[in-house]
Structures are given as structure tokens and as C-alpha cells.
Design a protein around this motif. Structure first.
Motif, PDB file in Angstrom:
ATOM      1  N   HIS A  13       0.850  -1.192   0.000  1.00 26.81           N
ATOM      2  CA  HIS A  13       0.000   0.000   0.000  1.00 26.81           C
ATOM      3  C   HIS A  13       0.881   1.235   0.000  1.00 26.81           C
ATOM      4  CE1 HIS A  13      -3.561   2.431   0.667  1.00 26.81           C
ATOM      5  NE2 HIS A  13      -2.951   3.044   1.666  1.00 26.81           N
ATOM      6  N   ARG A  14       0.756   2.031  -1.055  1.00 27.49           N
ATOM      7  CA  ARG A  14       1.458   3.303  -1.171  1.00 27.49           C
ATOM      8  C   ARG A  14       2.968   3.163  -0.924  1.00 27.49           C
ATOM      9  NH1 ARG A  14      -2.417   7.892   1.524  1.00 27.49           N
ATOM     10  NH2 ARG A  14      -0.937   9.219   0.447  1.00 27.49           N
ATOM     11  N   GLY A  15       3.545   2.111  -1.471  1.00 25.64           N
ATOM     12  CA  GLY A  15       4.978   1.901  -1.376  1.00 25.64           C
ATOM     13  C   GLY A  15       5.418   1.056  -0.197  1.00 25.64           C
ATOM     14  N   TRP A  16       4.563   0.938   0.830  1.00 24.87           N
ATOM     15  CA  TRP A  16       4.877   0.104   1.987  1.00 24.87           C
ATOM     16  C   TRP A  16       4.522  -1.337   1.666  1.00 24.87           C
ATOM     17  CZ3 TRP A  16       7.197   2.161   6.267  1.00 24.87           C
ATOM     18  CH2 TRP A  16       7.192   3.567   6.376  1.00 24.87           C
ATOM     19  N   VAL A  17       5.311  -2.275   2.164  1.00 23.55           N
ATOM     20  CA  VAL A  17       5.094  -3.688   1.879  1.00 23.55           C
ATOM     21  C   VAL A  17       5.165  -4.511   3.165  1.00 23.55           C
ATOM     22  CG1 VAL A  17       5.965  -5.748   0.693  1.00 23.55           C
ATOM     23  CG2 VAL A  17       6.020  -3.522  -0.463  1.00 23.55           C
ATOM     24  N   VAL A  18       4.162  -5.373   3.337  1.00 20.06           N
ATOM     25  CA  VAL A  18       4.205  -6.367   4.403  1.00 20.06           C
ATOM     26  C   VAL A  18       4.464  -7.714   3.748  1.00 20.06           C
ATOM     27  CG1 VAL A  18       2.926  -7.538   6.227  1.00 20.06           C
ATOM     28  CG2 VAL A  18       2.625  -5.077   5.878  1.00 20.06           C
ATOM     29  N   ASN A  19       5.615  -8.298   4.041  1.00 19.60           N
ATOM     30  CA  ASN A  19       5.971  -9.596   3.473  1.00 19.60           C
ATOM     31  C   ASN A  19       5.546 -10.690   4.444  1.00 19.60           C
ATOM     32  OD1 ASN A  19       7.722 -12.048   3.018  1.00 19.60           O
ATOM     33  ND2 ASN A  19       8.381 -10.805   1.264  1.00 19.60           N
ATOM     34  N   ARG A  20       4.618 -11.544   4.001  1.00 17.55           N
ATOM     35  CA  ARG A  20       4.062 -12.549   4.898  1.00 17.55           C
ATOM     36  C   ARG A  20       4.982 -13.754   5.083  1.00 17.55           C
ATOM     37  NH1 ARG A  20      -2.015 -13.891   4.298  1.00 17.55           N
ATOM     38  NH2 ARG A  20      -1.210 -15.278   2.679  1.00 17.55           N
ATOM     39  N   ASP A  21       5.861 -14.009   4.127  1.00 19.33           N
ATOM     40  CA  ASP A  21       6.819 -15.101   4.295  1.00 19.33           C
ATOM     41  C   ASP A  21       7.845 -14.746   5.366  1.00 19.33           C
ATOM     42  OD1 ASP A  21       5.635 -16.696   2.420  1.00 19.33           O
ATOM     43  OD2 ASP A  21       6.911 -16.025   0.773  1.00 19.33           O
ATOM     44  N   ARG A  22       8.370 -13.529   5.272  1.00 20.76           N
ATOM     45  CA  ARG A  22       9.395 -13.075   6.219  1.00 20.76           C
ATOM     46  C   ARG A  22       8.790 -12.436   7.460  1.00 20.76           C
ATOM     47  NH1 ARG A  22      14.493 -12.695   3.810  1.00 20.76           N
ATOM     48  NH2 ARG A  22      14.508 -13.073   1.574  1.00 20.76           N
ATOM     49  N   ARG A  23       7.484 -12.141   7.411  1.00 20.42           N
ATOM     50  CA  ARG A  23       6.789 -11.454   8.513  1.00 20.42           C
ATOM     51  C   ARG A  23       7.505 -10.151   8.851  1.00 20.42           C
ATOM     52  NH1 ARG A  23       3.026 -14.695  11.122  1.00 20.42           N
ATOM     53  NH2 ARG A  23       3.253 -13.675  13.129  1.00 20.42           N
ATOM     54  N   GLN A  24       7.769  -9.358   7.791  1.00 22.93           N
ATOM     55  CA  GLN A  24       8.482  -8.104   7.949  1.00 22.93           C
ATOM     56  C   GLN A  24       7.750  -6.976   7.235  1.00 22.93           C
ATOM     57  OE1 GLN A  24      12.376  -9.008   6.380  1.00 22.93           O
ATOM     58  NE2 GLN A  24      13.198  -9.524   8.386  1.00 22.93           N
ATOM     59  N   LEU A  25       8.034  -5.761   7.680  1.00 20.57           N
ATOM     60  CA  LEU A  25       7.513  -4.552   7.056  1.00 20.57           C
ATOM     61  C   LEU A  25       8.658  -3.853   6.335  1.00 20.57           C
ATOM     62  CD1 LEU A  25       5.301  -2.325   6.681  1.00 20.57           C
ATOM     63  CD2 LEU A  25       6.117  -1.368   8.863  1.00 20.57           C
ATOM     64  N   TYR A  26       8.405  -3.411   5.091  1.00 21.96           N
ATOM     65  CA  TYR A  26       9.410  -2.693   4.306  1.00 21.96           C
ATOM     66  C   TYR A  26       8.904  -1.292   3.996  1.00 21.96           C
ATOM     67  CZ  TYR A  26      11.560  -7.266   3.494  1.00 21.96           C
ATOM     68  OH  TYR A  26      12.152  -8.490   3.672  1.00 21.96           O
ATOM     69  N   SER A  27       9.790  -0.308   4.140  1.00 18.43           N
ATOM     70  CA  SER A  27       9.452   1.073   3.821  1.00 18.43           C
ATOM     71  C   SER A  27       9.450   1.269   2.309  1.00 18.43           C
ATOM     72  CB  SER A  27      10.465   2.022   4.461  1.00 18.43           C
ATOM     73  OG  SER A  27      11.706   1.946   3.765  1.00 18.43           O
TER      74      SER A  27
END
Length: 264
Positions: free
Chosen positions: A165-179
Motif C-alpha cells: 500500500h502506497r509503497g509500503w510492503v508487508v511480506n508474509r513469508d518473512r513477517r516483515q515490514l518494508y518502507s
């Protein structure tokens, strides 16, 4: 079956495999006396328990292997309490964290929670309470996994294992948030579950009760804790972007803010 459904099914199988091991794995970190008391309280034979007595050992274990729960003193040799909690969450894996304060000072416990611990107990915590809190965290973690292994609806904002969403990413495999610039932002287990709930359907309002259910809590205290989790998430995001994407809908709950055009 669409490609994203195939991907989701594969991800579901991986998660189920993670849940299938016979005993849940717990790391207990602290002094010899602390570890002995904790292991005695939580019933050693019920879990696979690994011990660590220094921060460097704990962090190495977390980086190399998968665990369900970390029980750690906030005062391990090699790190102060703030450095320790920050380093634990930089590992970026999906374990719950129960911190044990070396004092009975409420400020120490609040600090651990603010830094991302899922729970924190004082040194004087009795064995029955400690055992109950461990059971609750492990039960919550198991429900966290199963609540997100379902195939998402067609309207879900998902590409493979990622929610964006709007450049932010939640990766469900790694369970991490990316800016938007690609930085990894460490999040706690509870914060991750709240993010998945919000990112799955941007623009849709999620009330506190549904966000509470997403991390398997119950009762009024957990409803209040959702506000604390949202506040922590916002502070972490603010370090990488001045734009707040989580909107408070007063009297209702929270949602991700969409562009004025309505696009994500």
C-alpha cells in the motif's frame, strides 16, 4: 485457480509445516538461576527448550534457527535492555517475546512493552502466573498463524506473499515490514498481525475488536493495547516517511488512508 491462489496455497502449506513440529520451541535467556526458575515453572517436558546466558548467544540462536517463544531477562551480558530488545526484533523472525524485568519497577516493564515485547513480567512474578503467560503467548501465536493461512478474497490487496500500500510492503513469508525505500522495519508479532489486517483491505475500517481478534486476544485490556500497537507502528513508520498512512476513525477503529483518487 488464479496464480495468487496457487501462491497462497503454497504459503499455507509452509505455515502448516511450521506448526506441525511436536513440541513448541522456546529460548530461555538469563542467568543460571533465572533460567532454572523459568524452566521449572513452565514444565520443561512440555517444550523443546534451548538456553542462553548472554546477548550474543541469544541473537546467534535467533538468527540461525526458528523458535516459537523467547523468554529473556532484560539485562543480559553484552547489551542493555534497550539494545537487547532492538537487536531481538532486528532478527525479523516470527517468535513471541516475553521479557522478564530484573526489577519490580513498572517503568522497566512499560519500556519493554514499548520496545515491542509481547508481554513483560517482573522478577517477583510467581511460577503459576509465569506458566499461564507462557501458555497464553504460545496459544496466541498459534492462532495468529492459523488466522492468516486462509486464501484471501479476490478483493484482497495481495501479490504473492506480499501486501502493499502506497509503497509500503508487508511480506508474509518473512513477517516483515518494508518502507517505500526498501528498509526493513522490525515489528513485533502483535504489530505484524495488526498490519496484515489493515493491509489486506486498504480503506476498509477495522474496529479494535477485529484487530484484537487478529492477534487472538480477548477482553477490554487487549482492546486498549491495540491503540498502543498502532502508536508503535506509526512511530516506526515515521522514521522512514513523514506521511502517515494509518488513519484513526474516531469511535470506530483504524484504516489505511487511500489516495484522494481512491487508488491505493
Amino acid at each position: 485457480m488464479a496464480d495468487n491462489e496457487h501462491t497462497a496455497t503454497a504459503n499455507n502449506n509452509l505455515i502448516k509445516d511450521e506448526l506441525s513440529h511436536e513440541k513448541q520451541r522456546i529460548v530461555v535467556a538469563g542467568s543460571v538461576c533465572q533460567r532454572f526458575a523459568i524452566i521449572k515453572a513452565i514444565a520443561k517436558n512440555s517444550y523443546e527448550i534451548i538456553e542462553a546466558d548472554a546477548a550474543v548467544d541469544l541473537l546467534a540462536m535467533l538468527s540461525e534457527h526458528e523458535y516459537d517463544l523467547v523468554i529473556t531477562s532484560t539485562d543480559l551480558p553484552g547489551h542493555n535492555s534497550v539494545e537487547l530488545m532492538q537487536s531481538i526484533f532486528k532478527v525479523g523472525k516470527s517468535f513471541a517475546v516475553l521479557a522478564q524485568s530484573d526489577t519490580d519497577d513498572e517503568i522497566d516493564r512499560v519500556l519493554a512493552l514499548e520496545l515491542g515485547a509481547d508481554d513483560c513480567v517482573p522478577m517477583s512474578c510467581g511460577s503459576r502466573e509465569l506458566k499461564a503467560r507462557v501458555h497464553a503467548l504460545l496459544r496466541r501465536r498459534s492462532k495468529n498463524f492459523t488466522s492468516f493461512i486462509k486464501t484471501p478474497s479476490k478483493g484482497a490487496n495481495m501479490v504473492g506473499s506480499e501486501l502493499s500500500h502506497r509503497g509500503w510492503v508487508v511480506n508474509r513469508d518473512r513477517r516483515q515490514l518494508y518502507s517505500p525505500s526498501g528498509n526493513v522495519i522490525p515489528v513485533s508479532n502483535v504489530e505484524y498481525c495488526v498490519l496484515v489486517s489493515l493491509f489486506a483491505n486498504p480503506g476498509s475500517i477495522r474496529d479494535r475488536s477485529s484487530l484484537r481478534d487478529s492477534n487472538a486476544g480477548s477482553g477490554e485490556p487487549d482492546l486498549r493495547s491495540i491503540d498502543v500497537s498502532i502508536s508503535r507502528i506509526r512511530k516506526k513508520m515515521a522514521r522512514y516517511s513523514s506521511q502517515n498512512i494509518i488513519e484513526t476513525v474516531h469511535g470506530v477503529g483504524y484504516r489505511l488512508i487511500k489516495d484522494r483518487s481512491g487508488s491505493e
